[in-house]
Write an enzyme that holds these catalytic residues in place. Structure first.
Site, PDB file in Angstrom:
ATOM      1  N   GLY A  11       0.841  -1.266  -0.097  1.00  8.31           N
ATOM      2  CA  GLY A  11       0.125  -0.123  -0.147  1.00  8.31           C
ATOM      3  C   GLY A  11       0.973   1.301  -0.109  1.00  8.31           C
ATOM      4  N   GLY A  16       3.297   5.120   3.379  1.00 13.31           N
ATOM      5  CA  GLY A  16       4.090   3.857   3.108  1.00 13.31           C
ATOM      6  C   GLY A  16       5.151   4.264   2.030  1.00 13.31           C
ATOM      7  N   ASN A 106      -4.157   4.183   9.983  1.00 15.03           N
ATOM      8  CA  ASN A 106      -5.195   4.912  10.899  1.00 15.03           C
ATOM      9  C   ASN A 106      -6.235   4.034  11.714  1.00 15.03           C
ATOM     10  OD1 ASN A 106      -4.009   7.508  10.931  1.00 15.03           O
ATOM     11  ND2 ASN A 106      -4.738   7.738   8.786  1.00 15.03           N
ATOM     12  N   LYS A 187      -3.020   8.596  18.808  1.00 14.69           N
ATOM     13  CA  LYS A 187      -3.181   8.888  17.474  1.00 14.69           C
ATOM     14  C   LYS A 187      -4.666   9.469  17.254  1.00 14.69           C
ATOM     15  CE  LYS A 187      -1.993   9.843  13.163  1.00 14.69           C
ATOM     16  NZ  LYS A 187      -1.558   8.999  11.724  1.00 14.69           N
ATOM     17  N   ASN A 195      -9.345  15.209  11.332  1.00 13.07           N
ATOM     18  CA  ASN A 195      -9.817  14.468  10.206  1.00 13.07           C
ATOM     19  C   ASN A 195     -11.313  14.821  10.316  1.00 13.07           C
ATOM     20  OD1 ASN A 195      -7.921  12.738   8.389  1.00 13.07           O
ATOM     21  ND2 ASN A 195      -7.192  12.437  10.296  1.00 13.07           N
ATOM     22  N   SER A 265      -5.646  13.872   5.524  1.00 11.86           N
ATOM     23  CA  SER A 265      -5.700  12.861   4.508  1.00 11.86           C
ATOM     24  C   SER A 265      -7.417  12.728   4.256  1.00 11.86           C
ATOM     25  CB  SER A 265      -5.209  11.527   4.995  1.00 11.86           C
ATOM     26  OG  SER A 265      -5.985  10.969   6.282  1.00 11.86           O
ATOM     27  N   GLU A 277     -11.708   6.883   5.368  1.00 14.98           N
ATOM     28  CA  GLU A 277     -11.497   6.178   6.606  1.00 14.98           C
ATOM     29  C   GLU A 277     -12.388   6.440   7.667  1.00 14.98           C
ATOM     30  OE1 GLU A 277      -7.200   4.775   6.488  1.00 14.98           O
ATOM     31  OE2 GLU A 277      -7.083   6.886   6.887  1.00 14.98           O
TER      32      GLU A 277
END
Lengths: 315, 315
Positions: A11, A16, A106, A187, A195, A265, A277
Site C-alpha cells: 500500500g 508507505g 489509521n 493518534k 480529520n 488525509s 476512513e
C-alpha cells in the site's frame, strides 16, 4: 534485527512511500506494492520532497503483485483502512515463518484483524505523526513532523524494540509506546477532531479549524472526549497506561497550530472523491465508546456528519 | 380584546404572511409591512396554499413603510432575528399607549430586547410550530401543522389569554405556555437539532436527518441537551415549569417523522445565500448553557459548524 532487513511495503500511498523510502535510503531492501505510482516509479524512481532534505531513489523495487515480492522480514501494511478487507490477501504472500507484520494505518481495531490473520505474536502497530501528501506519481511531499509511535500487539517490549531499531537505523524519530492501545488512542486524539472537522466543516485545512474560535473549541471537545474514552478502554484492557488529558490537548494543539494550512488525509480523500476512513477513525471509536458507556457526543456528531457527507458526495 | 383588532405585521415572510392572512380572513384589520412581496400583493392580493384549505385575500393592506400603517392594537413582529437590530425602528411607529407587541420569531433572547424597547408589560412571545415556505411573491405554501405557543413576557396569564383569544378567533390552534421561557426552550428543542443539522449536513431536509440513523441520534442528542439546558434556565428563573425530556423527544420526533422532506428555514436561507438565524437559534442558547454551566457539546458542534458554513458560503 540488525543489518539489512527485507521490507515489503503493502500500500504505497504517501505514508508507505515516505517511510519505505527512508528505510531504502538507509540501505534496507525495500519492495513496494504499488498501484497508481507503479509505472512512474519504475521509470523515474521515487522522490521525496522535504524541508528536512529531499532525496530521490533511482532504483526502486516496485511491484504490481505481492506474489512477486518474496518473503520479507518485515511487512509494513500502509493500506487505507477502507481497503482493510483486501489486506490479508495482499500481505500473506510476503509472510513466511519469521516475518513480522506492521500495521502502519489509521484508526481503531486494525491490529486485531492482522492478529486474527497472521497470529498475534508477529503483529505490530505503528502510528505516524507526520504531515505528508502525495503529489504526482513517484513524488511524495513531506511537509512536517514524522515521529512514529510503535507497539507490539501483545505489548512485548523486546519485540517493540526490534521494530524501533529497524526504523531508527533510517534515522527516524521513533517512540515505543507504553502499549499499542495507548498509542492508537493517542493518534486518534488528533485524527478524530482534525480529520473529522476537516470534512464536517465542508472540506477545510487544519488552519481553518484552529483559527476559528468556535471550531477550535469543538476540536478540543472532541479531543478531550477521545482521551476519556481512550483511558476507559485502557482501563478495560487492564493497562495502567493513561493519556494525560491536558498534556495531550496542549501538545497536539501546539503541533497543529504550527502546521500551517494542512489538508488532512480525510479532507483530501473527500475533496478527491475517494472513500473516507470514516469507520476506522470515527465509527469504531464511537462504537467502542458506546460499549464502554462513555459519552462522546462531539465524536458522535462528527461521525454522523462525515458519514453523511461521504454518502451525499457519492449520491 | 374581542371584536375586530387592528394588527400590524412587521416582517412579512412566510410566517408573518400566513398568520396575518389567517387573522385577516377572520375579519381583523391586518396591515402588512412588506418588502419583497409588496408589489405582488398590491396587484394580486395574498394567497395561502394549504392542504387544510387554501384561500386568497383580494384586498390586503400592504405597506412599504411602518409610518404609513398607523397605531395598531397588536404588532406582530415576524422579522428574522438577523434583522433584530432593525426591529425597534420598524415596530415603533405602530405602537401607541395601548398597543401590545408580539415577537413571533425564532431563537433565544428575543423578547428581552422588545421589553427594553417598549416596556415589559406589553410584550409577548409566540412560537409557531408550522411547516411553511414562501413561494413566488404573494404566495405562501402552508404545508403542515400550525400550532402557536404563546406567552406574556411577565407571564401574566390574563394577558396571555388576551393574545390567545385573538388568535383563536381566526380558528388557530393556540396553547398558552406555562411561561414564555418554557415555550422558547420547547421551540428550541426542535429548532436547534433540525435547523442546525439541516445546514451542518450540507443543506438537507428534515427527512434526511430522521431517516439516517446516525444523524438522527445526533438530532436526539442535541434535543436532549436542549431540554436540559432549558430546564436549568427555567430553574435559574425560579420557574417551576419543566420540559419532560422523553415526552419532548417523543413528540417532536413524532411530528418530524411525518413531516416529509421539509426544508427548515435555516436550510432555505443557507441554500439561497441569505443570512442565517445562527446566533439566535444556536449561539445564544449555547452561550446561555455556558453561563449555566450546562454541557451542550452537540449544540456547540452544530453552532460552530453552521457558523463556519455560513462564513464559508459568504467567502
Amino acid at each position: 534485527m540488525r543489518g539489512v532487513a527485507t521490507v515489503a511495503v503493502i500500500g504505497a500511498g504517501a505514508v508507505g512511500c515516505y517511510y519505505g523510502a527512508r528505510l531504502a535510503r538507509a540501505g534496507h531492501d525495500v519492495r513496494f506494492l504499488m498501484r497508481r505510482d507503479l509505472e512512474a516509479v519504475r521509470a523515474r524512481g521515487l522522490e521525496v520532497r522535504s524541508p528536512e532534505g529531499g532525496f530521490r531513489l533511482e532504483a526502486v523495487g516496485a511491484f504490481a503483485e505481492p506474489e512477486a515480492m518474496g518473503i520479507a522480514d518485515w511487512v509494513v501494511c500502509s493500506l487505507k483502512t477502507t481497503s482493510l478487507a483486501e489486506a490479508e490477501a495482499l500481505v500473506r504472500p510476503c509472510v513466511g515463518p519469521e516475518t513480522r507484520v506492521v500495521a502502519l494505518m489509521n484508526g481503531y481495531g486494525v491490529e486485531q484483524r492482522f492478529a486474527e490473520w497472521f497470529g498475534p505474536g508477529r503483529v505490530f502497530g505503528a502510528m505516524a505523526f507526520v504531515c505528508i501528501n502525495r503529489r504526482e506519481p513517484g513524488v511524495v511531499d513531506h511537509l512536517k513532523y514524522g515521529r512514529l509511535s510503535v507497539g507490539h500487539f501483545e505489548d512485548d517490549p523486546e519485540e517493540a524494540e526490534e521494530l524501533a531499531a529497524v526504523l531508527r537505523s533510517a534515522n527516524l524519530d521513533v517512540v515505543v509506546a507504553p502499549n499499542l492501545l495507548h498509542a492508537r488512542w493517542e493518534k486518534l486524539c488528533w485524527n478524530i477532531p482534525f480529520n473529522g472537522l476537516s470534512v464536517a466543516a465542508g472540506g477545510v485545512t487544519t488552519q481553518e479549524i484552529v483559527d476559528d474560535a468556535t471550531l477550535r473549541r469543538v476540536a478540543e471537545a472532541a479531543m478531550r472526549e477521545t482521551v476519556r474514552v481512550g483511558n476507559a478502554d485502557l482501563a478495560a484492557a487492564r493497562s495502567a497506561a493513561r493519556l494525560d488529558e491536558d498534556e495531550v490537548v496542549g501538545r497536539l494543539f501546539g503541533l497543529t497550530d504550527t502546521m500551517g494550512a494542512y489538508w488532512t488525509s480525510m479532507a483530501l480523500d473527500f475533496r478527491d472523491g475517494r472513500p473516507l476512513e470514516v469507520e476506522s477513525i470515527l465509527g469504531n471509536p464511537a462504537r467502542r465508546a458506546a460499549e464502554l458507556g462513555a459519552a462522546v457526543p462531539t465524536v458522535d456528531a462528527l461521525y454522523a456528519l462525515v458519514r453523511f457527507a461521504e454518502a451525499s458526495a457519492r449520491g
